[in-house]
Design a protein around this motif. Structure first.
Motif, PDB file in Angstrom:
ATOM      1  N   PRO A  37       0.813  -1.223   0.000  1.00  0.00           N
ATOM      2  CA  PRO A  37       0.000   0.000   0.000  1.00  0.00           C
ATOM      3  C   PRO A  37       0.841   1.267   0.000  1.00  0.00           C
ATOM      4  CG  PRO A  37      -0.849  -1.574   1.606  1.00  0.00           C
ATOM      5  CD  PRO A  37       0.489  -2.087   1.172  1.00  0.00           C
ATOM      6  N   LEU A  38       1.978   1.219   0.661  1.00  0.00           N
ATOM      7  CA  LEU A  38       2.870   2.379   0.695  1.00  0.00           C
ATOM      8  C   LEU A  38       3.403   2.676  -0.705  1.00  0.00           C
ATOM      9  CD1 LEU A  38       4.348   4.434   2.535  1.00  0.00           C
ATOM     10  CD2 LEU A  38       6.184   2.747   2.748  1.00  0.00           C
ATOM     11  N   VAL A  39       3.758   1.651  -1.446  1.00  0.00           N
ATOM     12  CA  VAL A  39       4.262   1.836  -2.808  1.00  0.00           C
ATOM     13  C   VAL A  39       3.190   2.451  -3.698  1.00  0.00           C
ATOM     14  CG1 VAL A  39       5.069   0.608  -4.867  1.00  0.00           C
ATOM     15  CG2 VAL A  39       5.985   0.006  -2.611  1.00  0.00           C
ATOM     16  N   LEU A  40       1.952   1.983  -3.578  1.00  0.00           N
ATOM     17  CA  LEU A  40       0.863   2.544  -4.380  1.00  0.00           C
ATOM     18  C   LEU A  40       0.606   4.002  -4.012  1.00  0.00           C
ATOM     19  CD1 LEU A  40      -1.592  -0.507  -4.316  1.00  0.00           C
ATOM     20  CD2 LEU A  40      -0.135   0.233  -6.218  1.00  0.00           C
ATOM     21  N   ARG A  41       0.696   4.322  -2.728  1.00  0.00           N
ATOM     22  CA  ARG A  41       0.520   5.716  -2.296  1.00  0.00           C
ATOM     23  C   ARG A  41       1.621   6.591  -2.873  1.00  0.00           C
ATOM     24  NH1 ARG A  41      -1.730   6.384   2.800  1.00  0.00           N
ATOM     25  NH2 ARG A  41      -1.304   8.612   2.459  1.00  0.00           N
ATOM     26  N   TYR A  42       2.834   6.073  -2.895  1.00  0.00           N
ATOM     27  CA  TYR A  42       3.941   6.832  -3.468  1.00  0.00           C
ATOM     28  C   TYR A  42       3.693   7.141  -4.947  1.00  0.00           C
ATOM     29  CZ  TYR A  42       8.431   7.731  -5.664  1.00  0.00           C
ATOM     30  OH  TYR A  42       9.436   8.283  -6.425  1.00  0.00           O
ATOM     31  N   LEU A  43       3.278   6.154  -5.692  1.00  0.00           N
ATOM     32  CA  LEU A  43       3.053   6.388  -7.116  1.00  0.00           C
ATOM     33  C   LEU A  43       1.966   7.435  -7.340  1.00  0.00           C
ATOM     34  CD1 LEU A  43       3.265   2.740  -8.523  1.00  0.00           C
ATOM     35  CD2 LEU A  43       4.989   4.555  -8.692  1.00  0.00           C
ATOM     36  N   ALA A  44       0.943   7.436  -6.498  1.00  0.00           N
ATOM     37  CA  ALA A  44      -0.120   8.431  -6.650  1.00  0.00           C
ATOM     38  C   ALA A  44       0.392   9.846  -6.447  1.00  0.00           C
ATOM     39  CB  ALA A  44      -1.254   8.132  -5.662  1.00  0.00           C
ATOM     40  N   ALA A  45       1.388  10.017  -5.586  1.00  0.00           N
ATOM     41  CA  ALA A  45       1.885  11.355  -5.257  1.00  0.00           C
ATOM     42  C   ALA A  45       3.159  11.732  -6.001  1.00  0.00           C
ATOM     43  CB  ALA A  45       2.138  11.460  -3.759  1.00  0.00           C
ATOM     44  N   PHE A  46       3.929  10.733  -6.480  1.00  0.00           N
ATOM     45  CA  PHE A  46       5.253  11.034  -7.034  1.00  0.00           C
ATOM     46  C   PHE A  46       5.541  10.349  -8.368  1.00  0.00           C
ATOM     47  CE2 PHE A  46       5.681  11.597  -2.444  1.00  0.00           C
ATOM     48  CZ  PHE A  46       6.325  12.827  -2.358  1.00  0.00           C
ATOM     49  N   GLY A  47       4.651   9.499  -8.853  1.00  0.00           N
ATOM     50  CA  GLY A  47       4.937   8.748 -10.064  1.00  0.00           C
ATOM     51  C   GLY A  47       4.845   9.573 -11.332  1.00  0.00           C
ATOM     52  N   PRO A  48       5.163   8.932 -12.470  1.00  0.00           N
ATOM     53  CA  PRO A  48       5.705   7.591 -12.652  1.00  0.00           C
ATOM     54  C   PRO A  48       7.120   7.485 -12.071  1.00  0.00           C
ATOM     55  CG  PRO A  48       4.799   8.485 -14.707  1.00  0.00           C
ATOM     56  CD  PRO A  48       4.915   9.624 -13.758  1.00  0.00           C
ATOM     57  N   ALA A  49       7.503   6.267 -11.690  1.00  0.00           N
ATOM     58  CA  ALA A  49       8.768   6.135 -10.972  1.00  0.00           C
ATOM     59  C   ALA A  49       9.373   4.758 -11.172  1.00  0.00           C
ATOM     60  CB  ALA A  49       8.544   6.387  -9.485  1.00  0.00           C
ATOM     61  N   THR A  50      10.687   4.697 -10.997  1.00  0.00           N
ATOM     62  CA  THR A  50      11.404   3.436 -11.029  1.00  0.00           C
ATOM     63  C   THR A  50      11.414   2.806  -9.642  1.00  0.00           C
ATOM     64  OG1 THR A  50      13.535   4.441 -10.483  1.00  0.00           O
ATOM     65  CG2 THR A  50      12.926   4.362 -12.828  1.00  0.00           C
ATOM     66  N   ALA A  51      11.840   1.559  -9.576  1.00  0.00           N
ATOM     67  CA  ALA A  51      11.988   0.916  -8.266  1.00  0.00           C
ATOM     68  C   ALA A  51      12.992   1.674  -7.408  1.00  0.00           C
ATOM     69  CB  ALA A  51      12.431  -0.538  -8.458  1.00  0.00           C
TER      70      ALA A  51
END
Length: 365
Positions: A198-212
């Motif tokens: 869930p933390l990774v999905l939250r990150y993408l919503a606020a900062f994506g697109p992104a690499t690992a």
């Protein structure tokens, strides 16, 4: 696979950070969407939200902090963030490996200790009354003679979810960095789910697109490529110009790269600058050296056309308030006017009671 240019990544990031257009969302909702704001400097979240929320006033953050629906706690990268209380309770267990990894660096100074017992004692102490790390470490050292007080304080910081209590972080007020447990402060238990998904999905919503690598840089967690592979059926993928794989949420905003980006002034250590392994989407390579400081703190930054083009600092004294913008290269007449106007608005926000206010554009260094 579609290639996203640096400009396309820039506009996607700015849109999700509410820096293309200020949002009308309430402060707690905005703080949640942003997955918190970097808050090592207690005042930094206020100009950070002013740059992102239309009509923002300090009370809109100070109020939720006073009523404990927003709080300050070590979170991503083990650094202090302003988070909603709900996110604190949910995300702190997911970020535990970050602080556990730091604690392992202190093994030689903690050899022979029962760390669980130290943490239990620390919990009793800070729930009796909030304590600074210095005071807490000293009291723990009294109970475990021969051990370093600073290291004992770190045991408490890493093993417990310790929040900084108010008035620390309230606008126009000051107070010691005193701590108690999140459970005691909020009156609710920590979550029990430690999965990072869930933390990774939250990150993408606020900062994506992104690499690992980007997600790992932001969170401080490791091994997230496997998490992204697990989440792949829920995601869409792109490539950077140099071939790196980017992950994103299917419905997240990805504006036209030609979307205009207004002038913005962001506070020191804003997460916009700290949340990607590759910062080139917001920091041109030729300006990176301007952001280096001996104390490791990033300065307040000026965004022009979506990227860092300068720094800023303010000061208030007996003769009034001043905000100085230092561009990293000469500004056009049009950009100078836009920067000056935004700086005046920010200075009025930062120093509403100043008798005089001055905005200064410094020479290019």
């Amino acid at each position: 696979m579609t290639v996203l240019t640096p400009r396309a990544l820039n506009r996607a990031l700015l849109a999700r950070q509410h820096l293309l257009r200020r949002t009308d969302r309430a402060v707690p909702e905005t703080v949640r969407h942003l997955v918190g704001l970097q808050a090592q400097l207690p005042s930094a979240p206020y100009p950070g939200l002013w740059s992102r929320i239309a009509g923002f006033t300090p009370d809109q953050l100070a109020g939720p902090m006073a009523d404990r629906t927003v709080l300050r706690i070590p979170a991503m990268r083990g650094t202090i963030h302003t988070l909603t209380a709900a996110d604190c309770l949910d995300l702190r267990p997911r970020l535990a490996p970050v602080l556990d990894r730091f604690l392992r660096t202190l093994r030689a100074r903690l050899d022979g200790l029962d760390l669980n017992k130290v943490a239990e004692t620390a919990r009793e102490l800070v729930e009796q009354r909030p304590r600074t790390y210095h005071d807490l470490g000293r009291e723990l050292a009294d109970r475990w003679p021969g051990y370093d007080a600073t290291a004992l304080g770190h045991v408490a910081r890493c093993r417990l979810a310790l929040v900084q209590v108010t008035p620390r972080g309230l606008w126009g007020r000051s107070g010691p960095a005193a701590h108690t447990t999140a459970e005691h402060w909020v009156g609710a238990p920590l979550g029990t789910d430690t999965a990072p998904d869930p933390l990774v999905l939250r990150y993408l919503a606020a900062f994506g697109p992104a690499t690992a690598a980007d997600v790992q840089t932001w969170s401080g967690l490791t091994g997230l490529r496997a998490v992204l592979d697990r989440l792949r059926p829920q995601l869409v993928t792109f490539r950077t110009a140099d071939g790196a794989e980017l992950f994103d949420l299917p419905d997240a905003p990805r504006p036209d790269p030609d979307t205009p980006a207004p002038v913005r002034l962001l506070p020191p250590l804003d997460n916009l600058l700290l949340s990607h392994a590759d910062r080139s989407r917001v920091v041109p390579a030729e300006y990176r050296h301007h952001l280096q400081r001996p104390n490791g703190l990033l300065p307040g930054v000026l965004l022009v056309a979506g990227t860092v083009r300068g720094s800023w600092a303010d000061e208030t004294g007996r003769d009034g308030a001043r905000l100085t913008v230092t561009p990293f290269r000469a500004l056009s007449v049009r950009d100078t006017a836009a920067v000056t106007a935004e700086a005046r608005r920010l200075l009025a926000f930062l120093s509403p009671d100043a008798d005089t206010r001055e905005v200064r554009i410094a020479p290019v260094p």
